[in-house]
Structures are given as structure tokens and as C-alpha cells.
Design a protein around this motif. Sequence first.
Motif, PDB file in Angstrom:
ATOM      1  N   ASN A 228       1.122   5.131  15.436  1.00 11.75           N
ATOM      2  CA  ASN A 228       1.083   4.329  14.037  1.00 11.75           C
ATOM      3  C   ASN A 228       0.105   3.572  13.947  1.00 11.75           C
ATOM      4  N   ASP A 229      -0.785   3.697  12.873  1.00  9.81           N
ATOM      5  CA  ASP A 229      -1.999   3.128  12.384  1.00  9.81           C
ATOM      6  C   ASP A 229      -1.371   2.374  11.275  1.00  9.81           C
ATOM      7  N   VAL A 230      -0.663   1.125  11.642  1.00 10.00           N
ATOM      8  CA  VAL A 230      -0.092   0.204  10.800  1.00 10.00           C
ATOM      9  C   VAL A 230      -0.994  -0.193   9.806  1.00 10.00           C
ATOM     10  N   ASN A 231      -0.822  -0.194   8.395  1.00  8.67           N
ATOM     11  CA  ASN A 231      -1.845  -0.402   7.339  1.00  8.67           C
ATOM     12  C   ASN A 231      -1.151  -1.422   6.469  1.00  8.67           C
ATOM     13  N   LEU A 232      -2.150  -2.288   6.019  1.00  5.26           N
ATOM     14  CA  LEU A 232      -1.767  -3.604   4.910  1.00  5.26           C
ATOM     15  C   LEU A 232      -2.226  -2.912   3.683  1.00  5.26           C
ATOM     16  N   ARG A 233      -1.452  -2.424   2.640  1.00  4.82           N
ATOM     17  CA  ARG A 233      -2.106  -1.615   1.528  1.00  4.82           C
ATOM     18  C   ARG A 233      -2.770  -3.003   0.730  1.00  4.82           C
ATOM     19  N   ASP A 234      -2.047  -4.216   0.587  1.00  2.00           N
ATOM     20  CA  ASP A 234      -2.546  -5.138  -0.448  1.00  2.00           C
ATOM     21  C   ASP A 234      -3.751  -5.516   0.079  1.00  2.00           C
ATOM     22  N   VAL A 235      -4.215  -5.562   1.324  1.00  2.00           N
ATOM     23  CA  VAL A 235      -5.438  -6.256   1.726  1.00  2.00           C
ATOM     24  C   VAL A 235      -6.322  -5.150   1.586  1.00  2.00           C
ATOM     25  N   GLU A 236      -6.299  -4.152   1.983  1.00  2.50           N
ATOM     26  CA  GLU A 236      -7.340  -3.124   1.703  1.00  2.50           C
ATOM     27  C   GLU A 236      -7.319  -2.912   0.262  1.00  2.50           C
ATOM     28  N   GLY A 237      -6.411  -2.935  -0.543  1.00  2.00           N
ATOM     29  CA  GLY A 237      -6.708  -2.612  -1.845  1.00  2.00           C
ATOM     30  C   GLY A 237      -7.666  -3.745  -2.670  1.00  2.00           C
ATOM     31  N   ARG A 238      -7.576  -5.004  -2.081  1.00  2.15           N
ATOM     32  CA  ARG A 238      -8.069  -6.045  -2.738  1.00  2.15           C
ATOM     33  C   ARG A 238      -9.687  -5.586  -2.550  1.00  2.15           C
ATOM     34  N   SER A 239     -10.159  -5.176  -1.192  1.00  2.00           N
ATOM     35  CA  SER A 239     -11.462  -4.839  -0.932  1.00  2.00           C
ATOM     36  C   SER A 239     -11.468  -3.889   0.229  1.00  2.00           C
ATOM     37  N   ALA A 240     -12.262  -2.750   0.319  1.00  2.00           N
ATOM     38  CA  ALA A 240     -12.503  -1.832   1.283  1.00  2.00           C
ATOM     39  C   ALA A 240     -13.092  -2.776   2.505  1.00  2.00           C
ATOM     40  N   LEU A 241     -13.905  -3.851   1.974  1.00  2.00           N
ATOM     41  CA  LEU A 241     -14.473  -4.624   3.200  1.00  2.00           C
ATOM     42  C   LEU A 241     -13.589  -5.374   4.054  1.00  2.00           C
TER      43      LEU A 241
END
Length: 387
Positions: A228-241
Amino acid sequence: MSHTMTFALPEDADQALLVGRVWRDAPHQGPALVVVRRGRVLDITASGTCMADLLDRDDAVAFVASVEGEDLGPVEGLLANSLRDTPEAPYLLAPCDVQAIKACGVTFAVSLVERVIEEQAGGDPARAGELREELQGLIGDDLSRIVPGSEAAMALKAELQARGAWSQYMEVGIGPDAEVFTKAQPLSAVGFGRGVGLHPASEWNNPEPEIVLAVDAAGRAKGATLGNDVNLRDVEGRSALLLGKAKDNNASCSLGPFIRLFDERFTLDTVRQARVSLRIEGADDDFMLEDVSDMAEISRDPLDLVRQTLGAHHQYPDGVMLFLGTMFSPIQDRDGADQGFTHHVDDRVTIATPALGALVNRVDRSDRLPPWTFGIRQWLAFQARRG
């Protein structure tokens, strides 16, 4: 055996070569290397100190099939111990130890579209639905037939650039180079039954069910497990960095329940043809989400992903656990119209495929789960105490 325990094991468990790690309280408190044979769990730590060493063996299949060890009881008991709110030793750990834990992103067409949506929405889930319609109207929803790096892929890239619709996610989705990032540190992943963590700042997140290859130091895929590669969509969505913050937090990576070694019954073709199911059960709202994805729809072959990760350009002397990517980005509204999906605390997540069994975890906040304290120095100290 309960349905949960049966479901957690491969459908042909009696023929599967299963290896893993458990936490024991005695005779030495710490991790132990185990195999599952004829429904029993055998501690084989006396014959090999770590999973990375076992996977490096040229005779790993024959070794696992015949090695003797201390009988820790039926595998059903181990699984039940692991599912307790407070686990009871012996209980399952993530089946890897000192290997690097890497992950491949944007390897399915559906996840490619969702990553572009995250980027253009700037982390705002309310904009996702409208953007999804616009993007599918522009590029379609069947990118799976496009071979990354091919002439057709480069022609599509040129067209999208001309329309101002190109994205960095498109680059790794259909370009020649795969996205490979560090998911978690060695020894930091959690196993079957344990809590998976969400950063407390995240309000838009999801599980990412994946098959994970166990790759040895020579770059050979020796087996596979679930992750399970748990993902935070809002965080990565703000910036791929912000990928590191989105992906690598306390307990944000789970693996298990066991690594199944490749043999004549279970091969890379089994992985290529696998169907991976996802089930999310809400504890506070009776929410239920079920879906299935086909590994046949992956845009890059698993061995190509291995070659892009290890080779003359980059060595991993302790081996690699390599997440192959997911096509799941749940979009079912949960907390209101146009809000999409996000986790609630105590969600139960089950990732399963018949050849590997099922990985079960509950969801909590990273700052409320037990902190990661057993690192490389503690592991070395444990090995010294064992002698």
C-alpha cells in the motif's frame, strides 16, 4: 480457519514458497526470519540473518523448500496475532528488512489522468470532477495502448504541448523514462494488520494498492508481495516537489503479508496477468468501496521498471522492494457532492490477489501511530545480542 485468515493467504498456499519476518519477544526480543510450510510458521533465523541475504541466494527456492527451523505454530495464529489492536508476539512485520524501498509512479493510464488532475486542481478535491471531464475530452481515457517512449507517444506529447495541456506527469507516463522514487526507508515499512499513517495536515488522500517485486542485489526479481503506497493527493497536487511529504511519513508504507518466491508455479507472468482488488470499509460511516484492476493494463513491463531502477547507472547492494504502480485513484464521493474520496481514521483497507493473498491494514494518523524506532543501528545491535 476464519474467512479473514483464509483470504490472507495465497489460494494455493500449500504449494507457495512464502517467506517473511515476525516480531518475537523470546528468546531474543526482535525480528525473526520465517518460512511457511504445510501451514506452519518456521523461524529460520539461525540459517540466515536477513531477508536480503535470503533473496540473494542462487538456490533461494531450494533453500526455502527444505530449510529447517523452530516451529512457531500455525500460520492462522500468526495472522490472528497480527490483526489484534495491540499485536501479540509473534506477529507479522513487513517481509523486507535492509532493502531499499522504491516505487514507480504513473504506470497506468488511469493514474496518469488522476495525477494530472491533482496537479491542475492544486490539491483542491472540489475541482477534480470538472477537470476530469475536460481532460478526458481532450486526451481520451484509453492511454494504455500507447507504449511509453514510442513514436506514437512522442506525437501525442507534441500535440498536447501545442494545446498547452502537457504535464510533468505526462512526461513520466508516456515518455521514455519511468518515475522511480524512494517510498520509505529500510526497516520503516509496516506489515499485515498494522496501522497505516496519514500526515495530519492532509485532507485528500487514498490508498494505492500495488504488487511489489522483491529484487536482489544483482537486479533479479526473486519474488513478489502486496503493498500500500499510501498517497496524499492534496500535498502532491500542490507541487510535485512535495512528493517526499506526500509519500514518506510514519507508517505510510505497508507490505505483506509474505514474499512469495518465483518458481515454476508462480512467475513474473503470474504478476503480469494478476488482478488486484481493493476494498475500503469505513468504521464511522458504513462507507464501502470495492474495485479491481488488471496488471495487464500496466504501460511499462515490470522488468523494464526493474532495469530503470537498477543497473550500471545505480546499484542497490542490499536489494530493492519495487512498487510497480497503481491504477487506483478512488473518485467515489464520500463526504459530500464533488468532494471525491478521502480516508477516515479507522478505515480498513484490504488489498488482495489470489496468488499473493491479502494485505490488511487500518488507517490512522501518522502522528498517532507508534513511532518508527527500530532502525539500522537497533537492527545491528539485535544481531549482536543474538550472537
